[in-house]
Enzyme design. Structure first.
Site: not given
Length: 340
Positions: A37, A68, A91, A93-94, A137
């Site tokens: 992305e 993702e 990130f 976190d994703f 994030h």
């Protein structure tokens, strides 16, 4: 131990060093490509792919939809077909969105196929807080990937290491999770501490996985850390030196494989261990390093402390985020405490 840095008149930020390594590998092989992305037109929101689109076109530097699961899965398939994709998860976190593709496919497919396929891909992603982007994030989470077998895990702290580790990651026949700290990238809107911008040779080179770097020698206490907190540990060590405390700082650089020999040798020399980790305290890297140290050097250990992010979501408010993120003062205090 670390390779000697070659004499060079130029210094690079960590982001430029990463891009230079990626570009060199793309020039060397058409099988190497980048997807993620905002990696094309934007150049990566942390400059991790800046300039690659202009050099290699959209066929090899591809922006993807916000999905993702699909693009990590596509990278796994491309790797199994013989290519060497670099997939950026914006990130860390994703990772929850696409964890099945990471852990059940990327990490396991070589084993599940009985070695019939390899998955030579790099999963590149940003970690860390300190810039007020709140709980979804700002996490670090490298311990999560290190805990799950099948993936190599690297965390550079300097531009020199960032380039060498990226070359090694792209060339590796196993999947590599390459985690860079946002604060170290050297981008204008997020100033980096002193230290990550280093001399970087123009020629290609690799930094060996599983080879920790002794950033500072000392006799009184061992500080083991990685990423952003290498620089905070070095700042704390300089402060402590004025008090007569001689701290040794070990930069792990990779978690899988883990250089237990360097940690063991340092702890046997100093007899005291402080582990500094921006990841959460429980069930993580700090506990693993301490366990490894006690297994190999229990008789020499006189004291152990760990300095970590507590087990709470990362706050948005700047004073609260600073409170939970380990700082130089926190490291220095832990060293004084373990000194007794």
């Amino acid at each position: 131990m670390a390779q000697a840095q070659e004499a060079t008149g130029r210094e690079l930020t960590m982001s430029r060093a990463m891009v230079e390594a990626i570009a060199a590998e793309m020039e060397a092989s058409d099988d190497v490509f980048v997807m993620g992305e905002d990696v094309a037109d934007y150049g990566g929101i942390f400059d991790s792919t800046d300039g690659l689109l202009e050099e290699f076109s959209r066929d090899r530097v591809m922006d993807v939809p916000i999905s993702e699961t699909s693009f990590i899965g596509a990278a796994v398939g491309a790797a199994q077909a013989g290519m060497r994709p670099i997939a950026e998860l914006m990130f860390v976190d994703f990772f929850g969105v696409c964890m099945d593709q990471i852990y059940n496919q990327m990490a396991k497919n070589t084993y599940m196929s009985g070695g019939a396929v390899n998955v030579p891909m790099v999963l590149m992603t940003a970690v860390g807080g300190t810039y007020n982007d709140a709980a979804q994030h700002s996490q670090t989470l490298y311990g999560t990937f290190a805990h799950l077998p099948g993936m190599k895990v690297v965390v550079p702290s300097t531009a020199y290491d960032a380039k060498g580790l990226m070359h090694a990651a792209i060339r590796d026949d196993d999947p590599v999770v390459y985690l860079f700290h946002k604060r170290l990238m050297g981008i204008g809107w997020m100033p980096a501490p002193e230290g990550p911008k280093t001399p970087v040779p123009e020629d290609d080179y690799t930094v060996e996985f599983g080879d920790a770097d002794l950033k500072r020698e000392g006799d009184d206490v061992t500080i083991v850390t990685l990423g952003l907190h290498v620089h905070r540990a070095l700042a704390a060590a300089e402060e402590l030196a004025e008090e007569g405390i001689d701290a040794e700082v070990v930069d792990l650089r990779t978690l899988v494989p883990l250089d237990t020999d360097t940690v063991e040798a340092s702890v046997q020399k100093t007899g005291r261990l402080v582990v500094v980790d921006e990841d959460y305290r429980s069930f993580g890297v700090s506990g693993e390093i301490i366990a490894q140290a006690t297994e190999c050097a229990l008789n020499e250990l006189e004291g152990v402390r760990r300095v970590t992010t507590p087990d709470v979501p990362i706050p948005y408010a700047r004073p609260l985020e600073r409170e939970v993120n380990p700082g130089v003062d926190d490291i220095a205090e832990a060293v004084r405490d373990v000194q007794g």
